[in-house]
Each structure stands twice: as structure tokens, then as C-alpha cells.
Design an enzyme around this catalytic site. Structure first.
Site, PDB file in Angstrom:
ATOM      1  N   LYS A 186       1.920   2.076  -5.093  1.00 40.70           N
ATOM      2  CA  LYS A 186       2.513   1.519  -6.324  1.00 40.70           C
ATOM      3  C   LYS A 186       1.607   1.739  -7.529  1.00 40.70           C
ATOM      4  O   LYS A 186       2.069   2.075  -8.618  1.00 40.70           O
ATOM      5  CB  LYS A 186       2.760   0.002  -6.154  1.00 40.70           C
ATOM      6  CG  LYS A 186       3.731  -0.342  -5.049  1.00 40.70           C
ATOM      7  CD  LYS A 186       3.835  -1.841  -4.833  1.00 40.70           C
ATOM      8  CE  LYS A 186       2.582  -2.509  -4.319  1.00 40.70           C
ATOM      9  NZ  LYS A 186       2.147  -2.110  -2.964  1.00 40.70           N
ATOM     10  N   GLY A 227      -4.514  -4.396  -3.750  1.00 37.23           N
ATOM     11  CA  GLY A 227      -5.519  -3.379  -4.051  1.00 37.23           C
ATOM     12  C   GLY A 227      -4.762  -2.120  -4.419  1.00 37.23           C
ATOM     13  O   GLY A 227      -4.098  -1.537  -3.566  1.00 37.23           O
ATOM     14  N   HIS A 228      -4.790  -1.759  -5.690  1.00 40.32           N
ATOM     15  CA  HIS A 228      -4.008  -0.614  -6.174  1.00 40.32           C
ATOM     16  C   HIS A 228      -4.963   0.496  -6.606  1.00 40.32           C
ATOM     17  O   HIS A 228      -5.781   0.296  -7.505  1.00 40.32           O
ATOM     18  CB  HIS A 228      -3.107  -1.047  -7.337  1.00 40.32           C
ATOM     19  CG  HIS A 228      -2.097  -2.081  -6.947  1.00 40.32           C
ATOM     20  ND1 HIS A 228      -1.282  -2.726  -7.842  1.00 40.32           N
ATOM     21  CD2 HIS A 228      -1.771  -2.584  -5.728  1.00 40.32           C
ATOM     22  CE1 HIS A 228      -0.504  -3.576  -7.194  1.00 40.32           C
ATOM     23  NE2 HIS A 228      -0.784  -3.513  -5.906  1.00 40.32           N
ATOM     24  N   ASP A 232       0.810  -1.226   0.000  1.00 48.61           N
ATOM     25  CA  ASP A 232       0.000   0.000   0.000  1.00 48.61           C
ATOM     26  C   ASP A 232       0.838   1.269   0.000  1.00 48.61           C
ATOM     27  O   ASP A 232       0.425   2.309   0.534  1.00 48.61           O
ATOM     28  CB  ASP A 232      -0.968   0.023   1.208  1.00 48.61           C
ATOM     29  CG  ASP A 232      -1.915  -1.156   1.193  1.00 48.61           C
ATOM     30  OD1 ASP A 232      -2.224  -1.661   0.103  1.00 48.61           O
ATOM     31  OD2 ASP A 232      -2.338  -1.577   2.286  1.00 48.61           O
ATOM     32  N   GLN A 292       2.049  -6.097  -3.115  1.00 44.84           N
ATOM     33  CA  GLN A 292       2.524  -6.178  -1.728  1.00 44.84           C
ATOM     34  C   GLN A 292       3.812  -5.333  -1.580  1.00 44.84           C
ATOM     35  O   GLN A 292       4.024  -4.425  -2.364  1.00 44.84           O
ATOM     36  CB  GLN A 292       2.744  -7.645  -1.285  1.00 44.84           C
ATOM     37  CG  GLN A 292       1.459  -8.444  -1.159  1.00 44.84           C
ATOM     38  CD  GLN A 292       0.884  -8.929  -2.478  1.00 44.84           C
ATOM     39  OE1 GLN A 292       1.568  -9.563  -3.255  1.00 44.84           O
ATOM     40  NE2 GLN A 292      -0.366  -8.649  -2.733  1.00 44.84           N
TER      41      GLN A 292
HETATM   42  P1  GDP Z   1      -0.687   0.243  -3.564  1.00 46.88           P
HETATM   43  O1  GDP Z   1      -1.302  -1.009  -3.090  1.00 46.88           O
HETATM   44  O2  GDP Z   1       0.783   0.316  -3.304  1.00 46.88           O
HETATM   45  O3  GDP Z   1      -1.019   0.565  -4.991  1.00 46.88           O
HETATM   46  O4  GDP Z   1      -1.334   1.413  -2.673  1.00 46.88           O
HETATM   47  P2  GDP Z   1      -2.902   1.578  -2.296  1.00 46.88           P
HETATM   48  O5  GDP Z   1      -3.614   2.111  -3.450  1.00 46.88           O
HETATM   49  O6  GDP Z   1      -3.410   0.370  -1.621  1.00 46.88           O
HETATM   50  O7  GDP Z   1      -2.772   2.647  -1.133  1.00 46.88           O
HETATM   51  C1  GDP Z   1      -2.189   3.894  -1.347  1.00 46.88           C
HETATM   52  C2  GDP Z   1      -3.219   4.965  -0.935  1.00 46.88           C
HETATM   53  O8  GDP Z   1      -2.590   6.213  -0.945  1.00 46.88           O
HETATM   54  C3  GDP Z   1      -4.369   5.075  -1.938  1.00 46.88           C
HETATM   55  O9  GDP Z   1      -5.514   5.494  -1.254  1.00 46.88           O
HETATM   56  C4  GDP Z   1      -3.883   6.153  -2.904  1.00 46.88           C
HETATM   57  O10 GDP Z   1      -4.950   6.842  -3.544  1.00 46.88           O
HETATM   58  C5  GDP Z   1      -3.178   7.061  -1.938  1.00 46.88           C
HETATM   59  N1  GDP Z   1      -2.046   7.831  -2.488  1.00 46.88           N
HETATM   60  C6  GDP Z   1      -1.020   7.413  -3.275  1.00 46.88           C
HETATM   61  N2  GDP Z   1      -0.111   8.401  -3.391  1.00 46.88           N
HETATM   62  C7  GDP Z   1      -0.582   9.439  -2.656  1.00 46.88           C
HETATM   63  C8  GDP Z   1      -0.071  10.734  -2.334  1.00 46.88           C
HETATM   64  O11 GDP Z   1       1.017  11.122  -2.736  1.00 46.88           O
HETATM   65  N3  GDP Z   1      -0.850  11.513  -1.515  1.00 46.88           N
HETATM   66  C9  GDP Z   1      -2.066  11.108  -1.031  1.00 46.88           C
HETATM   67  N4  GDP Z   1      -2.771  11.956  -0.271  1.00 46.88           N
HETATM   68  N5  GDP Z   1      -2.566   9.904  -1.308  1.00 46.88           N
HETATM   69  C10 GDP Z   1      -1.815   9.081  -2.092  1.00 46.88           C
HETATM   70  P1  IMO Z   2      -0.848  -4.231  -2.240  1.00 47.34           P
HETATM   71  O1  IMO Z   2      -0.403  -4.788  -3.561  1.00 47.34           O
HETATM   72  C1  IMO Z   2      -0.913  -4.535   2.105  1.00 47.34           C
HETATM   73  C2  IMO Z   2      -0.896  -8.559   3.813  1.00 47.34           C
HETATM   74  C3  IMO Z   2      -2.120  -9.016   4.579  1.00 47.34           C
HETATM   75  C4  IMO Z   2      -1.472  -9.917   5.598  1.00 47.34           C
HETATM   76  C5  IMO Z   2      -0.359 -10.600   4.801  1.00 47.34           C
HETATM   77  C6  IMO Z   2      -0.718 -11.962   4.245  1.00 47.34           C
HETATM   78  O2  IMO Z   2      -2.141  -3.531  -2.288  1.00 47.34           O
HETATM   79  O3  IMO Z   2       0.257  -3.427  -1.613  1.00 47.34           O
HETATM   80  P2  IMO Z   2      -2.299 -12.728   2.232  1.00 47.34           P
HETATM   81  O4  IMO Z   2      -3.760 -12.471   1.982  1.00 47.34           O
HETATM   82  O5  IMO Z   2      -1.407 -12.217   1.153  1.00 47.34           O
HETATM   83  O6  IMO Z   2      -2.005 -14.147   2.583  1.00 47.34           O
HETATM   84  O7  IMO Z   2      -1.984 -11.886   3.568  1.00 47.34           O
HETATM   85  O8  IMO Z   2      -0.075  -9.716   3.712  1.00 47.34           O
HETATM   86  N1  IMO Z   2      -1.142  -8.088   2.422  1.00 47.34           N
HETATM   87  C7  IMO Z   2      -1.096  -6.813   2.059  1.00 47.34           C
HETATM   88  N2  IMO Z   2      -0.932  -5.693   2.795  1.00 47.34           N
HETATM   89  N3  IMO Z   2      -1.023  -4.454   0.761  1.00 47.34           N
HETATM   90  C8  IMO Z   2      -1.153  -5.568   0.009  1.00 47.34           C
HETATM   91  O9  IMO Z   2      -1.127  -5.542  -1.337  1.00 47.34           O
HETATM   92  C9  IMO Z   2      -1.239  -6.812   0.655  1.00 47.34           C
HETATM   93  N4  IMO Z   2      -1.392  -8.082   0.227  1.00 47.34           N
HETATM   94  C10 IMO Z   2      -1.312  -8.855   1.314  1.00 47.34           C
HETATM   95  O10 IMO Z   2      -2.785  -7.930   5.179  1.00 47.34           O
HETATM   96  O11 IMO Z   2      -0.854  -9.145   6.600  1.00 47.34           O
HETATM   97 MG    MG Z   3      -2.832  -1.650  -1.835  1.00 54.14          MG
END
Ligand code: GDP
Ligand code: IMO
Ligand code: MG
Length: 425
Positions: free
Chosen positions: A16, A40-41, A13, A224
Site C-alpha cells: 500500500k 509498516g509501509h 503488507d 493493515q
Molecule cells: P504495506 O504495509 O502494504 O505498505 O506493504 P509493506 O511495505 O509492509 O510490504 C510490501 C513489501 O513489498 C515491501 O518490502 C515493498 O518494498 C515491496 N514491494 C511493493 N511492491 C513491490 C513490487 O511490485 N515488487 C517487489 N519486488 N517488491 C514490492
Molecule cells: P500494514 O499497514 C501485516 C497483524 C499482526 C497480527 C494482527 C494483530 O503494514 O499492512 P495488532 O498489533 O494490530 O494487534 O496485531 O494484525 N498486523 C499486520 N500484518 N501488516 C500490517 O500493517 C499489520 N498490522 C497488524 O501481525 O497478526
Molecule cells: Mg506493511
């Protein structure tokens, strides 16, 4: 653009999806190579929010190609739901812009049931998985009993294989509260799914080799983060794939010789969802983030645990991944804080250590050693149009993180929108 791997430098999270989306403009093909719909991206642009789980974020750009590689584990039902959701948002998905590896393993409903069952048996030591069946799918892959996309398409022995897997799962679940799994239901469901998925499935490794020869550029979208890596993460509180840069090669069949650049993505602070060690976790900081409506998981909606930037983790992640650059997201999350802490080392059993320990027990004994920097209290970075106009104290923070992580910060995020992404020299 050179062939580039994007990896998370923390516990997932990191943003990416947003960075991949930003870089897709200058690339030809976006590739997912590991993980599954545990990812979840989030990408936001034109006031629309997209959350991608299995489909590479590049799908949002017309004319770009996307690949789901052999290392990804695919829940076919969830993938089709994702197709439908994106199509409702106006994104076309066709075999012209998405191809799926015939070697990718399938996550089926019994994997999800087994995932919950394993977690419920761990009591206070739960991993806090996403419940998507990821671990059990990779168990089958490593145990050499998994079912792959190619089996789904050929269908020859598919029913036989599913019946045998379901029998085994039911014998594990016997006597537990979990419902008995019905193999016929799974067979019916996935035969229908197979009809829709068939046109997308191909030998993606050969496809990628041909594209490389044709001079096309690749962008690998990591899922991840480094500390969820099955080898290098905070084991056992990890996921079941190699989330570090090497995973992009094994999970796609593209050789390390074809990779030109690695960019590690980190937040300007730290978050983690699920259980496990988190040295810089801070309740006050978490409450502040949640109060601002930030840091709720994109896949499960869970509150993310939050804390200060941990330079021990990110420096080591940059080395592990061979990061040429860092992309630092969510700098705007620190707007308004008067004193910002950075963890520079840990204390473990009276000694100062500079790299993460291996043992879960040692993690529990580590305490953070912090340095402090003045925050940019009366100014904001949110929505800054360029680096030059950012508050001086925010620029000093970026300089210090670059120095501590021994890696230049090239990309800076100051908001969730595609536009709120700045380039730094
Ligand atoms: P990922 O799994 O690495 O793609 O990240 P996620 O989408 O799960 O979580 C990143 C969160 O931060 C999301 O809600 C994005 O919309 C938000 N986000 C990403 N970059 C920025 C930033 O520079 N500023 C803010 N405020 N939100 C950001
Ligand atoms: P993105 O791509 C954050 C975490 C779960 C748990 C551990 C194992 O959005 O960054 P799993 O379901 O993979 O067996 O869970 O990994 N986890 C993540 N945490 N972002 C993710 O993906 C994750 N994918 C798995 O919360 O701690
Ligand atoms: Mg994510």
C-alpha cells in the site's frame, strides 16, 4: 485526481505504501485514518528506503500535505522517533506538511505491556500481534476511558487520567511476571512529547472539509488489510480497527459522498504475518520467497508466511470495499516459477464455497481448490518498463486474476522502487 481510498485486500503488507507514494504525485493531501504504528509501509526511490509507521507516505513528496486522522491510535514517543528518523533521511516534518487530529487516541507504554500480557495468556492461541499496544488502546476507546491527543495538549487532567489508567493496568498485571508500571515516568515522558507535538495538533476533520471545498484531492492510505478488519477479517486473528474502506470515512470525518474511487491493493500471491487461518499457505513457496530475501515484516522483521494467490479472498475484498480497481504488486515475485496456482474456491465439509466463512473452526476445515497456469519460466517481469513488454504468460495471469476478482487491474508492481509501477488499461 479524484478522492481515492487505498485499502489492502489481503492480510496487510500488500504494498500500500508504495502505491500511495506512486499516486501522491497527482494528489494534494494524504490521510491515515485507522491503525497505528502496527503498520509498516515501505517506499523505495532514488536508492533510499523509507519505512513509515504512523506518518502517511505522502510526507516523502515536498509540497504535499499529510493528515493523521481521528481514527488512528498514536504512540507519541514512537511518532517522535519516526519524525527524527525521517528528518535524518532528509525529510522535513513541520505543521505545514503534517497535521494530527485532536480526537486521535493515545497509545501509552501501559498499552504495550497489556498487549504482551494478553498475548502471553493466550498460549497456543496467540494472535501474534505486533506488540505495539494497538488492541488495548482500541479497548480503551470502545470502553470510553481512552486518553486523546486533545488531553495531551490541554494537560488539565492528563496526570490524573494517566494515574487512574496505570493503577488499573497494574491491578490487571498483579501477580504476573510483567513489571509494575510507573505513572510518573509516563507523565514526564509524554509532557515532553506534548511540547513537540502541540503545533501539529488540530481539528483535522474541519481542515479536511475546508480542503474539499477548496477543490483539493485526498488520498486515504489504508493500514493493515481487509482480512485483519475487526468485523470482516479472520476473527479473532485480526487487528482492532476497521481496515476496510468505510474505516477511511469514520477515521477522518470525511463523508462517503466525498469518495470517488476505491483502489484495493493485493500481492500477486498471498502473505500473512502473525497467526490465523491461511488457506493457500505453502511451505515450499515461503522458503523460496525467504531464500530470495523477500517477505520479512517491515515493523517486526518477522518472516511473513507465504502462499498462492487466493481469489476467494480478493474477490470478496473487492466487493466489501467497493473497489473500482485493483493494484497488483510483486508480480516479479513469481518470476521463474513453472506452474502457478490460483485458489478459486474452498471445500468445506464436502461443499464448494466461494466466500470466506465466519467461524475460525470452519476456516480450519477449509481446503483450497486450485487452478493452475503456466509460469513465465525463462523470462522476467522484474523491472519491465511497461505492460506491453511483459511476458505473455504474465499478462495472461493478470487477465485471469482480473476476471476471477471481477475487478480490473489498473496498477501493476514489478519491483520495489517507485519507478517500478506500471499502469494497465
Ligand atoms: P504495506 O504495509 O502494504 O505498505 O506493504 P509493506 O511495505 O509492509 O510490504 C510490501 C513489501 O513489498 C515491501 O518490502 C515493498 O518494498 C515491496 N514491494 C511493493 N511492491 C513491490 C513490487 O511490485 N515488487 C517487489 N519486488 N517488491 C514490492
Ligand atoms: P500494514 O499497514 C501485516 C497483524 C499482526 C497480527 C494482527 C494483530 O503494514 O499492512 P495488532 O498489533 O494490530 O494487534 O496485531 O494484525 N498486523 C499486520 N500484518 N501488516 C500490517 O500493517 C499489520 N498490522 C497488524 O501481525 O497478526
Ligand atoms: Mg506493511
Amino acid at each position: 485526481m479524484p478522492n481515492t481510498i487505498i485499502v489492502g485486500a489481503q492480510w496487510g503488507d500488500e504494498g500500500k505504501g508504495k502505491i500511495v507514494d506512486f499516486l501522491t504525485e497527482d494528489t494534494d493531501i494524504v490521510v491515515r485514518a485507522q491503525g497505528g504504528n502496527n503498520a509498516g509501509h515501505t517506499v523505495i526511490h532514488d536508492n533510499k528506503k523509507y519505512v513509515l509507521h504512523l506518518i502517511p507516505s505522502g510526507i516523502l513528496w515536498p509540497e504535499k500535505k499529510c493528515v493523521i486522522g481521528n481514527g488512528v491510535v498514536i504512540d507519541p514517543i514512537s511518532l517522535l522517533e519516526e519524525f527524527d528518523n525521517l528528518q535524518q533521511q532528509g525529510i522535513e516534518i513541520t505543521p505545514e506538511n503534517l497535521v494530527i487530529s485532536n480526537r486521535a487516541h493515545l497509545t501509552l507504554s501501559y498499552h504495550r505491556v497489556l498487549d504482551s500480557y494478553r498475548e502471553s495468556g493466550l498460549g497456543g492461541k496467540k494472535i501474534g500481534t505486533t506488540g505495539r499496544g494497538i488492541g488495548p488502546t482500541y479497548i480503551d476507546k470502545a470502553e470510553r476511558s481512552g486518553i486523546r491527543m486533545a488531553d495531551l495538549i490541554d494537560q488539565g487532567k492528563l496526570s490524573e487520567k494517566i494515574i487512574s489508567k496505570v493503577d488499573k493496568a497494574n491491578s490487571v498485571l498483579q501477580g504476573s511476571e510483567a513489571e509494575t508500571i510507573d505513572s510518573n515516568e509516563i507523565i514526564d515522558q509524554i509532557k515532553t512529547a506534548a511540547e513537540r507535538l502541540k503545533p501539529f495538533v488540530t481539528e483535522t476533520t474541519t481542515y479536511l472539509h475546508e480542503q474539499i471545498i477548496a477543490g483539493k484531492s485526498l488520498l486515504f492510505e489504508g493500514a493493515q488489510g481487509t482480512y485483519l478488519d475487526i468485523d470482516h477479517g479472520t476473527y479473532p486473528f485480526v487487528t482492532s480497527s476497521n481496515t476496510t474502506a468505510g474505516g477511511a470515512c469514520t477515521g477522518s470525518g470525511v463523508s462517503p459522498r466525498s469518495i470517488d474511487n476505491v483502489t484495493a491493493v493485493a500481492k500477486a500471491y498471498t502473505t500473512r504475518v502473525g497467526s490465523g487461518p491461511f488457506i493457500t499457505e505453502n511451505q515450499e513457496f515461503s522458503d523460496r520467497m525467504h531464500g530470495m530475501g523477500r517477505e520479512f515484516g517491515a515493523t517486526t522483521g518477522r518472516k511473513r508466511r507465504c502462499g498462492w494467490f487466493d481469489a476467494v479472498l480478493v474477490r470478496h475484498a473487492c466487493r466489501l470495499n467497493g473497489a473500482d480497481h485493483l493494484a497488483l504488486t510483486n508480480v516479479d515475485g513469481l518470476d521463474g516459477i513453472d506452474t502457478i496456482k490460483i485458489c478459486t474456491s474452498y471445500e468445506l465439509k464436502g461443499e464448494t464455497i466461494h466466500t470466506p466463512p465466519a467461524n475460525s473452526e470452519d476456516w480450519d476445515l477449509c481446503t483450497p481448490i486450485y487452478e493452475e497456469m503456466a509460469g513465465w519460466v525463462d523470462q522476467i517481469t522484474a523491472g519491465a518498463p511497461d505492460i506491453a513488454t511483459m511476458p505473455e504468460k504474465a499478462k495472461a495471469y493478470l487477465d485471469r486474476l482480473s476476471e476471477l476478482c471481477e475487478t480490473p487491474i489498473r496498477i501493476v508492481g514489478v519491483g520495489p522502487d517507485r519507478k517500478e509501477t506500471l499502469l494497465r488499461d
